[in-house]
Motif scaffolding. Structure first.
Motif, PDB file in Angstrom:
ATOM      1  N   UNK B 104       0.822  -1.226   0.000  1.00 41.86           N
ATOM      2  CA  UNK B 104       0.000   0.000   0.000  1.00 41.86           C
ATOM      3  C   UNK B 104       0.849   1.266   0.000  1.00 41.86           C
ATOM      4  N   UNK B 105       1.935   1.249   0.756  1.00 41.80           N
ATOM      5  CA  UNK B 105       2.813   2.427   0.769  1.00 41.80           C
ATOM      6  C   UNK B 105       3.388   2.684  -0.621  1.00 41.80           C
ATOM      7  N   UNK B 108       0.661   3.841  -3.073  1.00 36.73           N
ATOM      8  CA  UNK B 108       0.278   5.207  -2.742  1.00 36.73           C
ATOM      9  C   UNK B 108       1.317   6.210  -3.213  1.00 36.73           C
ATOM     10  N   UNK B 109       2.580   5.892  -2.908  1.00 36.69           N
ATOM     11  CA  UNK B 109       3.645   6.811  -3.309  1.00 36.69           C
ATOM     12  C   UNK B 109       3.740   6.921  -4.830  1.00 36.69           C
ATOM     13  N   UNK B 111       1.402   6.406  -7.045  1.00 35.89           N
ATOM     14  CA  UNK B 111       0.256   7.162  -7.569  1.00 35.89           C
ATOM     15  C   UNK B 111       0.481   8.652  -7.345  1.00 35.89           C
ATOM     16  N   UNK B 112       0.982   8.994  -6.150  1.00 41.29           N
ATOM     17  CA  UNK B 112       1.278  10.401  -5.874  1.00 41.29           C
ATOM     18  C   UNK B 112       2.277  10.942  -6.898  1.00 41.29           C
ATOM     19  N   UNK B 116      -0.755  12.624  -8.994  1.00 40.41           N
ATOM     20  CA  UNK B 116      -1.165  13.781  -8.204  1.00 40.41           C
ATOM     21  C   UNK B 116      -0.164  14.925  -8.305  1.00 40.41           C
ATOM     22  N   UNK B 125      11.029  12.769  -5.161  1.00 42.09           N
ATOM     23  CA  UNK B 125      10.862  11.346  -4.872  1.00 42.09           C
ATOM     24  C   UNK B 125      11.679  10.452  -5.796  1.00 42.09           C
ATOM     25  N   UNK B 204     -11.282  12.460 -10.054  1.00 42.92           N
ATOM     26  CA  UNK B 204      -9.885  12.081 -10.176  1.00 42.92           C
ATOM     27  C   UNK B 204      -9.633  10.735  -9.493  1.00 42.92           C
ATOM     28  N   UNK B 205     -10.197  10.589  -8.295  1.00 44.83           N
ATOM     29  CA  UNK B 205      -9.997   9.343  -7.557  1.00 44.83           C
ATOM     30  C   UNK B 205     -10.597   8.160  -8.298  1.00 44.83           C
ATOM     31  N   UNK B 208      -8.316   7.245 -11.029  1.00 41.57           N
ATOM     32  CA  UNK B 208      -7.117   6.530 -10.552  1.00 41.57           C
ATOM     33  C   UNK B 208      -7.457   5.091 -10.178  1.00 41.57           C
TER      34      UNK B 208
END
Lengths: 268, 309, 296
Positions: B104-105, B108-109, B111-112, B116, B125, B204-205, B208
């Motif tokens: 999940x981390x 999430x990262x 996707x960011x 995003x 990053x 947006x969500x 995604x």
């Protein structure tokens, strides 16, 4: 007056070998990509010290044909039939393909100078063939750059990277590079397509000069260029040579209707 | 005849043709050398690893289901004590737990970074993850030893060494790997997928979640498998924090061991050709087979999910 | 605002939090390494030999071993990787043979480094009887390095425009001459970046070396550069604990009182080296590219 245009499908001019010197000729040439036939029906003779233009819409097989002439298609296609160079069939396994390509030089669509100096670009192939005498190399560099009509612009910068040159100058250096290994046929694959009009004109003038020493075959998508530059013209369509004749005739009185349509801009 | 003279010239094999043959053979032999190395590794380790079973006559059942590891001695019930189950369980536990925490981390990262805030993603990053992929595993192990183990000890009691510490260390180790591969697969999703979804009025969500992640699923799975393969094969970082007791783990904070940790700790203390030594090679063989299986999984996922362009 | 929009905003906020948390973890990692480690790094630390039982030991010999092993491994692996990648990118046809070889290289690259180390132990240390030595270590690192280096170089070669190859072939040169004298020089920026990145990975590798280059670093006589003397720094047959192995070794069984300081200092040096490798890979690649295409 009645329309006297030839209603048959194709017209291919043939020289009388007694009167003219034929440098290159193809017979029953067929080029396959994988299993599909990309080009056939092109029994064409090229007269020595002339410029012959290959024209036709994209995908007509003109570039495929040109690249077969010095066996640049070896890796990507199967080429059947005869390619005669001064009477010798060079499309057979025993032939040394590198010697063929030295004698039948090629210049490409996009200028492709190597990541070397201008000088290094021209001497490279000679050095690989064992020529290391500095005097000889200097001479070749000057001679070929003059032939390619770019000597005056680059003579003070011979050791700068050839990749920093403008498109027109780079293409001339590529021509000089091809001349350095002393070919007698020069194949050009749309050499002006990436150049501006002024460079294009200069390039054409250069080719007219080179005609005295070389047999030149040029693919072009630009019909005006073919009309201005060439002595003979071949019109290709759908993988076949449709018409081959003196350039003047192709552009004024074509014998085939399809050619007429193409040169008058009705398709392509 | 001039023709024949020319033909002769053209048929003479040039120096250039000889260069070509030479170069072709030279580069091919380099490639075959690599091939030979791979085959050599598989054959050597398989031969060594199988001698436990075929020379020392240990049964597969004892090896894979036994829970007592002390090669050379006998278990209370009289069998050879070569039960590798504790290590196998240990390896799988840390691998799976690390993957579960990381995924999940990592997603999430990623996707960011791609959906995003691509600018900040590319600027901060991206280079940081690249650097972290390159940090040596002993450094992770050292930090695990000086930060994670005390933290676990103070929070959960016990010595601090164990599966939990191993999981923490591996989580951080495989995170950058999974992130960077997931980013690649998200970037491979064509732009018009997103545009079409947004044009249909999706948020947006929703775009995604329902479009981008769905389309990138095979790539993300590959990333996770890669991360797991790295975790499963990691030796030193895990060995430094897991406690190295070849026992079945009772809980997440009791000392345990993995295939790699027993191998690194034990190989130097045994004599070649002894049962103790052979048994270690069997562990290496298990490791090798698992690595091949991870490879196979990647192939399988890749074949099903490649984007058609 | 409707429900789906609110849901979207919350989800995106959550993603931002996750990203922030990950950045925090990573920042902590790097910060921890440098803040605890760098104060222990001094010129004396970098140059003096390690001490087993007392405080004040350095990492001089280990650092030298790491660099020496790296250079040897690169010298051995570069020609092999170059040859293999040339074959893969320029000669290989799309057939079963090629895909088999690609699979083999993938397998090698995903093999745990401890397995590579054990193979090196079997083959070089035991079979060839090189013992725990520089040469065993360098050969093992070569195996570890080959798949990634090959893939990096292959990618650099593939990124060279096909026009360049055509240019060489059109002059009547062989494919091989064209590759060696035109394509490889044109791919040089990428190849050098790849080599440097792989160097970072080799420099930090420990698991493959524990049972090949060994876990001891005998004192070296830096006045004697004859590789045939056993205490010469260049001797290929001496055991050579590297910096990465040193960190593992002292944390597993070290008993010196300043263990933590030595470890954190070593870790900082190691990560700093990797950082330099990473940055210079970008910088040098770009510089060479500029130089090749500029006017001088």
């Amino acid at each position: 007056m009645l329309n006297t245009k030839n209603k048959s499908d194709r017209f291919i001019y043939h020289f009388n070998p007694e009167e003219t010197e034929i440098t290159m000729q193809t017979k029953n040439l067929e080029v396959y990509y994988g299993k599909s036939l990309a080009m056939h029906n092109a029994d064409i003779q090229f007269q020595k010290n002339t410029i012959t233009a290959l024209i036709g819409p994209s995908g007509s097989g003109k570039s495929t044909y040109l690249r077969s002439l010095n066996r640049m298609n070896d890796d990507i296609a199967t080429v059947k039939g005869q390619i005669l160079y001064q009477g010798v069939d060079i499309n057979q396994p025993k032939i040394d393909v590198y010697e063929v390509r030295r004698r039948i030089g090629m210049v490409f669509q996009r200028p492709n100078p190597f990541a070397k100096s201008i000088y290094g670009n021209i001497t490279f192939a000679l050095e690989r063939r064992g020529v290391h005498d500095k005097r000889v190399l200097d001479e070749v560099v000057e001679k070929t750059l003059k032939q390619a009509a770019v000597w005056d612009q680059v003579k003070d910068n011979l050791h700068k990277s050839a990749q920093s040159l403008s498109g027109g100058q780079a293409q001339r250096v590529c021509i000089a590079r091809a001349l350095a290994v002393e070919p007698d046929v020069l194949l050009l694959d749309e050499p002006a397509s990436a150049l501006d009009p002024v460079s294009t004109q200069q390039l054409e003038q250069t080719l007219r000069e080179l005609k005295k020493d070389y047999t030149i075959i040029i693919v072009t998508h630009n019909m005006q260029q073919a009309a201005r530059l060439s002595d003979y013209t071949v019109f290709f369509n759908l993988g076949e040579a449709i018409e081959y004749n003196k350039t003047r005739k192709i552009f004024t009185r074509p014998k085939i209707e399809l050619t007429d349509d193409y040169v008058s801009g009705n398709f392509g | 005849m001039q023709d024949q003279k020319l033909a002769k010239q053209l048929m003479k094999k040039s120096k250039t043709a000889r260069y070509e043959r030479f170069g072709h053979l030279l580069s091919l032999s380099a490639l075959l050398l690599i091939m030979a190395i791979v085959l050599g590794i598989i054959i050597f380790i398989a031969t060594k690893g199988l001698s436990t079973f075929f020379r020392d006559n240990i049964s597969f059942k004892d090896f894979f289901t036994g829970v007592i590891w002390n090669p050379g001695t006998k278990t209370p019930s009289g069998q050879q004590a070569v039960g590798a189950l504790p290590m196998i369980v240990g390896s799988f536990l840390v691998t799976i737990l690390a993957a579960i925490v990381s995924t999940p981390f990592a997603i999430g990262t990623a996707v960011y970074m791609t959906e995003i805030s691509p600018k900040r993603g590319a600027k901060i990053l991206q280079p940081v993850t690249e650097l972290l992929v390159g940090i040596p595993s002993v450094v992770y192990g050292f930090i695990g030893l000086s930060v994670v183990v005390p933290f676990v000890r103070n929070t959960f009691g016990g010595s601090g060494f164990g599966i939990l510490s191993g999981t923490f260390v591996l989580f951080v180790m495989i995170l950058p790997t999974i992130v960077s591969m997931t980013v690649d697969s998200l970037k491979a999703v064509p732009k018009y997928y997103r545009q079409a979804s947004l044009a249909l009025g999706a948020t947006k969500w929703q775009t995604i979640w329902k479009v981008v992640l769905r389309a990138a699923t095979p790539g993300i799975l590959t990333a996770i498998v890669f991360g797991m393969a790295r975790a499963f094969g990691e030796a030193l970082a895990v060995q430094m924090v897991i406690g190295n007791a070849a026992l079945m783990p009772h809980n997440l904070v009791s000392p345990a061991s993995t295939l790699t940790s027993v191998l690194t700790a034990g190989m130097g203390n045994t004599v070649m050709g002894s049962l103790q030594n052979d048994a270690l090679w069997s562990l290496a063989l298990v490791l090798l087979i698992m690595s091949l299986l991870f490879n196979l999984m990647v192939h399988f996922i890749g074949r099903r999910g490649a984007f058609k362009k | 605002m409707n429900r789906t929009q609110k849901q979207s905003q919350i989800a995106i906020l959550l993603l931002r939090l996750i990203a922030a948390l990950v950045v925090l973890i990573l920042a902590f990692l790097i910060g921890y390494i440098f803040i605890t480690g760098l104060p222990n790094v001094s010129w004396k630390f970098l140059t003096s030999p390690a001490k087993a039982f007392t405080a004040g030991g350095g990492i001089g010999v280990q650092l030298f071993n790491s660099i020496y092993l790296l250079i040897l491994a690169m010298i051995i692996s570069l020609p092999i990787a170059l040859g293999a990648s040339i074959y893969l990118s320029e000669y290989a046809k799309d057939n079963w043979f090629t895909s088999m070889i690609r699979t083999a290289i993938e397998i090698l690259s995903s093999l745990p480094s401890v397995v590579v180390g054990l193979f090196g132990f079997l083959l070089f240390v035991v079979q060839f009887n090189y013992g725990f030595s520089i040469i065993s270590g360098a050969l093992t690192l070569t195996i570890f390095n080959l798949p990634l280096l090959t893939r990096n170089i292959e990618e650099s070669l593939a990124s060279v425009s096909d026009d360049q190859r055509q240019g060489g072939l059109g002059l009547g040169l062989s494919k091989y001459e064209t590759i060696v004298h035109i394509v490889v020089p044109a791919a040089l920026p990428g190849i050098i970046s790849g080599v440097i990145l792989c160097s970072g990975r080799v420099f930090g590798e420990a698991a493959a070396l524990i049972y090949t280059a060994g876990q001891s670093a005998p004192a070296l006589n830096f006045g004697d550069w004859n590789p045939f003397n056993i205490d010469s720094p260049l001797s290929p047959l001496r055991p050579a604990e590297t910096l990465a192995v040193h960190i593992w070794k002292i944390n597993s069984e070290g008993i010196m009182p300043d263990l933590t300081q030595v470890s954190s200092g070593s870790a900082a040096v190691l990560v700093l080296a990797i950082l330099i490798f990473n940055l210079s890979a970008r910088y040098i690649g770009r510089k060479i590219f500029e130089k090749m295409t500029s006017m001088n």
